[in-house]
Motif scaffolding. Sequence first.
Motif, PDB file in Angstrom:
ATOM      1  N   UNK A  27       0.816  -1.219   0.000  1.00 55.91           N
ATOM      2  CA  UNK A  27       0.000   0.000   0.000  1.00 55.91           C
ATOM      3  C   UNK A  27       0.843   1.260   0.000  1.00 55.91           C
ATOM      4  N   UNK A  28       2.139   1.135   0.254  1.00 52.28           N
ATOM      5  CA  UNK A  28       3.008   2.313   0.317  1.00 52.28           C
ATOM      6  C   UNK A  28       2.955   3.081  -1.000  1.00 52.28           C
ATOM      7  N   UNK A  29       2.625   4.364  -0.910  1.00 51.56           N
ATOM      8  CA  UNK A  29       2.534   5.205  -2.094  1.00 51.56           C
ATOM      9  C   UNK A  29       1.229   5.062  -2.851  1.00 51.56           C
ATOM     10  N   UNK A  30       0.370   4.126  -2.429  1.00 56.37           N
ATOM     11  CA  UNK A  30      -0.903   3.913  -3.121  1.00 56.37           C
ATOM     12  C   UNK A  30      -2.088   4.346  -2.270  1.00 56.37           C
ATOM     13  N   UNK A 173      -9.134 -11.575 -24.262  1.00 52.68           N
ATOM     14  CA  UNK A 173      -9.860 -10.433 -23.711  1.00 52.68           C
ATOM     15  C   UNK A 173      -9.950 -10.523 -22.188  1.00 52.68           C
ATOM     16  N   UNK A 174     -10.158 -11.739 -21.681  1.00 55.45           N
ATOM     17  CA  UNK A 174     -10.241 -11.927 -20.228  1.00 55.45           C
ATOM     18  C   UNK A 174      -8.908 -11.627 -19.561  1.00 55.45           C
ATOM     19  N   UNK A 175      -7.830 -12.064 -20.191  1.00 57.30           N
ATOM     20  CA  UNK A 175      -6.500 -11.803 -19.639  1.00 57.30           C
ATOM     21  C   UNK A 175      -6.226 -10.307 -19.615  1.00 57.30           C
ATOM     22  N   UNK A 176      -6.601  -9.609 -20.676  1.00 58.47           N
ATOM     23  CA  UNK A 176      -6.400  -8.159 -20.738  1.00 58.47           C
ATOM     24  C   UNK A 176      -7.204  -7.456 -19.649  1.00 58.47           C
ATOM     25  N   UNK A 177      -8.445  -7.909 -19.440  1.00 60.81           N
ATOM     26  CA  UNK A 177      -9.275  -7.308 -18.393  1.00 60.81           C
ATOM     27  C   UNK A 177      -8.662  -7.502 -17.015  1.00 60.81           C
ATOM     28  N   UNK A 178      -8.206  -8.720 -16.748  1.00 65.57           N
ATOM     29  CA  UNK A 178      -7.594  -9.012 -15.452  1.00 65.57           C
ATOM     30  C   UNK A 178      -6.308  -8.203 -15.273  1.00 65.57           C
ATOM     31  N   UNK A 179      -5.501  -8.133 -16.332  1.00 68.70           N
ATOM     32  CA  UNK A 179      -4.249  -7.396 -16.251  1.00 68.70           C
ATOM     33  C   UNK A 179      -4.502  -5.909 -15.994  1.00 68.70           C
ATOM     34  N   UNK A 183      -3.041  -4.039 -12.754  1.00 70.26           N
ATOM     35  CA  UNK A 183      -2.100  -2.927 -12.914  1.00 70.26           C
ATOM     36  C   UNK A 183      -2.638  -1.638 -12.304  1.00 70.26           C
ATOM     37  N   UNK A 184      -3.938  -1.506 -12.237  1.00 67.63           N
ATOM     38  CA  UNK A 184      -4.518  -0.279 -11.685  1.00 67.63           C
ATOM     39  C   UNK A 184      -4.699  -0.343 -10.171  1.00 67.63           C
ATOM     40  N   UNK A 185      -4.570  -1.534  -9.595  1.00 71.02           N
ATOM     41  CA  UNK A 185      -4.805  -1.676  -8.161  1.00 71.02           C
ATOM     42  C   UNK A 185      -3.596  -2.189  -7.389  1.00 71.02           C
ATOM     43  N   UNK A 186      -2.921  -3.200  -7.913  1.00 69.43           N
ATOM     44  CA  UNK A 186      -1.895  -3.888  -7.124  1.00 69.43           C
ATOM     45  C   UNK A 186      -0.525  -3.907  -7.787  1.00 69.43           C
ATOM     46  N   UNK A 187      -0.480  -4.296  -9.055  1.00 73.38           N
ATOM     47  CA  UNK A 187       0.799  -4.473  -9.733  1.00 73.38           C
ATOM     48  C   UNK A 187       1.292  -3.167 -10.338  1.00 73.38           C
ATOM     49  N   UNK A 188       2.605  -2.973 -10.414  1.00 75.37           N
ATOM     50  CA  UNK A 188       3.151  -1.779 -11.083  1.00 75.37           C
ATOM     51  C   UNK A 188       2.972  -1.878 -12.592  1.00 75.37           C
TER      52      UNK A 188
END
Length: 512
Positions: A27-30, A173-179, A183-188
């Motif tokens: 959560x640091x910085x987020x 399409x499902x992989x893109x949605x999950x990614x 990327x918008x919540x947890x992963x850089x």
Amino acid sequence: MRASKIRKFRPWVQAMAFILFIVLLLAAGRIAFLPADLFFRLDPLVGLAGMLAARRFTFTMFIGGLIVLVLTLILGRVWCGWLCPLGTVLDWVPSHKPKPKESDVNPRWRSVKYFLLGLIILGALLGNLSLIILDPITMIYRTVATAIWPGFVAIVTGVEQALAGLPVPGLLDAVVEVDNFLRSTLLPMYQPVFRLSGLAVLLFGVVVALNAVRSRFWCRYLCPLGALLGLVGKVSWLRRSTNDRCIACARCARVCPTGTIDPKKDYASDPSECIMCLECAPACDKDAQQFHGHLAPAMWQPYDPSFRQFLLSAGAAVTVVGLSKVIPQNKQTQPFLLRPPGATDPDFLSQCIRCGMCIQVCPTLGLQPSLTEAGWAGIWTPVLVPRLGPCDYSCNACGQVCPTDAIPALNLEDKRQMVIGHAYVDRNRCLPWASGRSCITCEEMCPVSDKAIQLEDVVVFDPDGQPITLQRPYVVQERCIGCGICENHCPLSGQAAIQVYRPTDLGVSQLW
């Protein structure tokens, strides 16, 4: 409530504390309202050493460390047995338990952790915090942030790429949605890559591997924070003792993870070594153990710190600090030693605890652990490497998460005025200067409103002898803050044609 019943809660408390540690790290910085540096605030060794080295009182570090010390004074070393994330990892890792007739490691080796504690504290008194890298909280945070988490991100990315390549309708399409969600919540957004990550893993791996010698080897013999809490534990109120129902079956000694239950002393335990894990409670079926309050200090042991050991630690601290000051490299101007906004040496070196929080939250991955740029006294302190990533003009996260204020918590407007360094154009490599080819990337990328990089119109001749007008970049030093975005986006491969150096008032001007 009986100790054996209380002991059942310990694995759950450990798991929750470890999960909280990971959540705060991610959560640091987020998430601004979460105290990302909570575990550092609660680390009395970090607080004490940091305030001594910086010659400055830090209220949050003082209060957090005081809470843990008071808790230790009342309940013993419960921090080590119930809350420390590194201790939890060591409990989860298989360990070697000696057989009844197997000789144990010489108890005097326990004094090593007191030597390291003295080395860190005395070094801090001399303004050197380099050995704080051995603090357990900084060690595990640095390892997870710069090595384990980037490895996890790489695995997730690899799995996504593998799934995206499968000929399954709708799967891409499902992989893109999950990614996109991850990327918008947890992963850089980018794959984290950090220098010294291999060394961080190696150091952490050695600590874990030592469990094969004895359970919690690190806690028994090496942990400087454990040494500090152990000294307080000498006068702790709650302690373990045995009564006349003990039949010397040695079951309690065999399950003790720190090996502090001594059969030669009627199976008593040293409160400075007992981590209050309560593993001994269910092992005894004779009700021969009790946890009661005591007011008198515990007996001093042969491995406890002595005046001779204090002199040894003092001599080692003076030697380490002295050598770090006389290495020739430290006397030279280090042109690429770029610190985070507002951080200036030498004060920065006496305040930075090498935790890696600023490195972990940097969105461009430009902040990296230093190698030798700041000498050995500055190893693992953050430096900006613009070629890997610039200092984001719209970001001030590093100062917001720094637990010791080594990086000032500047607001965004002040941060944008803070000079990190100055950019210089290498006319022997710059395309318009050296090759007569058009390129204005650095000027286009400069985020300063009045443009620190300007363009000069010149007339040159092409290979056919025809006159053409080129725009050659040059830097207005008074406007440049050294963010490094020009160096990062320079299209040349390898060394950029425009590089950021330390500010001219620190001796960079003579380089050109």
